[in-house]
Design a protein around this motif. Structure first.
Motif, mmCIF file in Angstrom:
data_model
loop_
_atom_site.group_PDB
_atom_site.id
_atom_site.type_symbol
_atom_site.label_atom_id
_atom_site.label_comp_id
_atom_site.label_asym_id
_atom_site.label_seq_id
_atom_site.Cartn_x
_atom_site.Cartn_y
_atom_site.Cartn_z
ATOM 1 N N THR A 4 0.883 -1.290 -0.122
ATOM 2 C CA THR A 4 -0.062 0.074 -0.001
ATOM 3 C C THR A 4 1.040 1.327 -0.014
ATOM 4 O OG1 THR A 4 -1.412 -0.924 1.279
ATOM 5 C CG2 THR A 4 -1.857 1.160 1.371
ATOM 6 N N VAL A 5 1.865 1.289 0.966
ATOM 7 C CA VAL A 5 2.761 2.456 0.972
ATOM 8 C C VAL A 5 3.707 2.680 -0.346
ATOM 9 C CG1 VAL A 5 4.685 3.460 2.216
ATOM 10 C CG2 VAL A 5 2.946 2.299 3.460
ATOM 11 N N ALA A 11 2.588 6.336 -7.331
ATOM 12 C CA ALA A 11 1.530 6.971 -7.854
ATOM 13 C C ALA A 11 1.771 8.523 -7.890
ATOM 14 C CB ALA A 11 0.136 6.644 -6.826
ATOM 15 N N LEU A 12 2.551 8.979 -6.641
ATOM 16 C CA LEU A 12 3.128 10.551 -6.563
ATOM 17 C C LEU A 12 3.432 10.938 -7.912
ATOM 18 C CD1 LEU A 12 4.469 10.884 -3.239
ATOM 19 C CD2 LEU A 12 2.356 11.485 -3.597
ATOM 20 N N LYS A 13 4.268 10.272 -8.596
ATOM 21 C CA LYS A 13 4.675 10.676 -9.806
ATOM 22 C C LYS A 13 3.644 10.964 -10.982
ATOM 23 C CE LYS A 13 9.411 10.441 -9.244
ATOM 24 N NZ LYS A 13 9.917 12.081 -9.174
ATOM 25 N N PRO A 18 -3.068 19.619 -8.516
ATOM 26 C CA PRO A 18 -3.959 19.887 -7.710
ATOM 27 C C PRO A 18 -4.167 18.666 -6.563
ATOM 28 C CG PRO A 18 -4.658 20.660 -9.598
ATOM 29 C CD PRO A 18 -3.360 19.678 -10.005
ATOM 30 N N ASP A 19 -4.062 17.528 -7.051
ATOM 31 C CA ASP A 19 -4.239 16.403 -6.201
ATOM 32 C C ASP A 19 -3.150 16.324 -5.204
ATOM 33 O OD1 ASP A 19 -6.805 15.739 -7.448
ATOM 34 O OD2 ASP A 19 -6.039 14.297 -8.795
ATOM 35 N N LEU A 20 -1.882 16.373 -5.404
ATOM 36 C CA LEU A 20 -0.836 16.500 -4.757
ATOM 37 C C LEU A 20 -1.034 17.463 -3.263
ATOM 38 C CD1 LEU A 20 2.330 16.282 -7.216
ATOM 39 C CD2 LEU A 20 1.482 14.567 -5.761
ATOM 40 N N LYS A 21 -1.533 18.780 -4.012
ATOM 41 C CA LYS A 21 -1.929 19.699 -3.178
ATOM 42 C C LYS A 21 -2.915 19.518 -1.947
ATOM 43 C CE LYS A 21 0.001 23.374 -5.599
ATOM 44 N NZ LYS A 21 -0.176 24.891 -6.295
ATOM 45 N N ARG A 37 6.753 21.133 -8.015
ATOM 46 C CA ARG A 37 6.023 19.980 -7.824
ATOM 47 C C ARG A 37 7.004 18.813 -7.203
ATOM 48 N NH1 ARG A 37 2.095 16.696 -10.498
ATOM 49 N NH2 ARG A 37 2.804 14.552 -10.421
ATOM 50 N N ARG A 38 8.245 18.920 -7.696
ATOM 51 C CA ARG A 38 9.334 17.884 -7.212
ATOM 52 C C ARG A 38 9.492 17.914 -5.818
ATOM 53 N NH1 ARG A 38 15.505 17.831 -9.247
ATOM 54 N NH2 ARG A 38 16.068 16.323 -8.065
ATOM 55 N N PHE A 39 9.411 19.148 -5.084
ATOM 56 C CA PHE A 39 9.294 19.325 -3.752
ATOM 57 C C PHE A 39 8.223 18.882 -2.941
ATOM 58 C CE2 PHE A 39 8.015 21.675 0.029
ATOM 59 C CZ PHE A 39 9.282 21.420 0.700
ATOM 60 N N LEU A 40 7.046 18.967 -3.357
ATOM 61 C CA LEU A 40 5.621 18.353 -3.067
ATOM 62 C C LEU A 40 5.797 16.734 -3.128
ATOM 63 C CD1 LEU A 40 2.942 20.659 -4.741
ATOM 64 C CD2 LEU A 40 3.851 20.801 -2.442
ATOM 65 N N GLU A 41 6.376 16.625 -4.095
ATOM 66 C CA GLU A 41 6.456 14.930 -4.311
ATOM 67 C C GLU A 41 7.339 14.417 -3.339
ATOM 68 O OE1 GLU A 41 7.634 14.013 -8.382
ATOM 69 O OE2 GLU A 41 5.933 14.674 -8.902
ATOM 70 N N SER A 42 8.491 14.963 -3.077
ATOM 71 C CA SER A 42 9.471 14.502 -2.136
ATOM 72 C C SER A 42 8.938 14.459 -0.487
ATOM 73 C CB SER A 42 10.602 15.089 -2.220
ATOM 74 O OG SER A 42 10.868 16.326 -1.663
#
Length: 168
Positions: A4-5, A11-13, A18-21, A37-42
């Motif tokens: 799951t994790v 899926a983050l990539k 807007p969904d990341l936010k 975006r890269r910062f949000l993903e990490s």
């Protein structure tokens, strides 16, 4: 790592920004910062794992803070300065922007632009352009593909940039 994790991390990539936010608001209970975006993903990837497996032990956090204090003397501003990369005091950074030449002098405690002290190059870049910039990129310290060095008598060194394109 559980399936799951791992699936959430992968899926983050492909998740729309807007969904990341939205995920940021759910996981951090605050508004997402205005970073790329890269910062949000990490940061989301770290937070997902932190919640699933636990964060750093309190002893580890204390040790890291103590080590950081040894390096920067407990000054939070110094933590953001790239160790060993800040130009030496006296260096002049010269940047042409929209036909106007702007000179910044590096000081021991920050920077000087038009006689005023500044803590960061980004704040100077914003004063010049009116928009947010990474100061290291704006002055060619991070990406020098478009710049050439210029020596200015009386100063340790100078950088003159002629960007290929401008944002404004």
């Amino acid at each position: 790592m559980s399936d799951t994790v791992l699936a959430r991390l992968v899926a983050l990539k492909t998740t729309p920004t807007p969904d990341l936010k939205r995920q940021w608001r759910d996981l951090f209970d605050s508004e997402p910062p205005p970073y790329n975006r890269r910062f949000l993903e990490s940061r989301l990837a770290y937070r997902i794992q932190e919640l699933a497996y636990g964060g750093l032990k309190p002893e580890t956090v204390k040790r890291l803070e103590a080590l950081g204090g040894e390096i920067d003397g407990g000054n939070p501003v110094m933590r953001r300065i790239r160790a060993g990369q800040k130009p030496i005091a006296g260096t002049r950074l010269i940047r042409e922007w929209q036909g106007v030449e702007h000179a910044v002098t590096v000081r021991d405690d920050g920077y000087e632009y038009r006689g005023a002290p500044y803590k960061s190059l980004s704040s100077i870049a914003r004063a010049i352009t009116g928009t947010r910039w990474n100061g290291w990129v704006f002055f060619g310290l991070k990406n020098t593909r478009a710049g050439v060095a210029k020596v200015d008598a009386g100063f340790a060194s100078s950088t003159r940039l002629k960007p290929k394109r401008s944002r404004g």
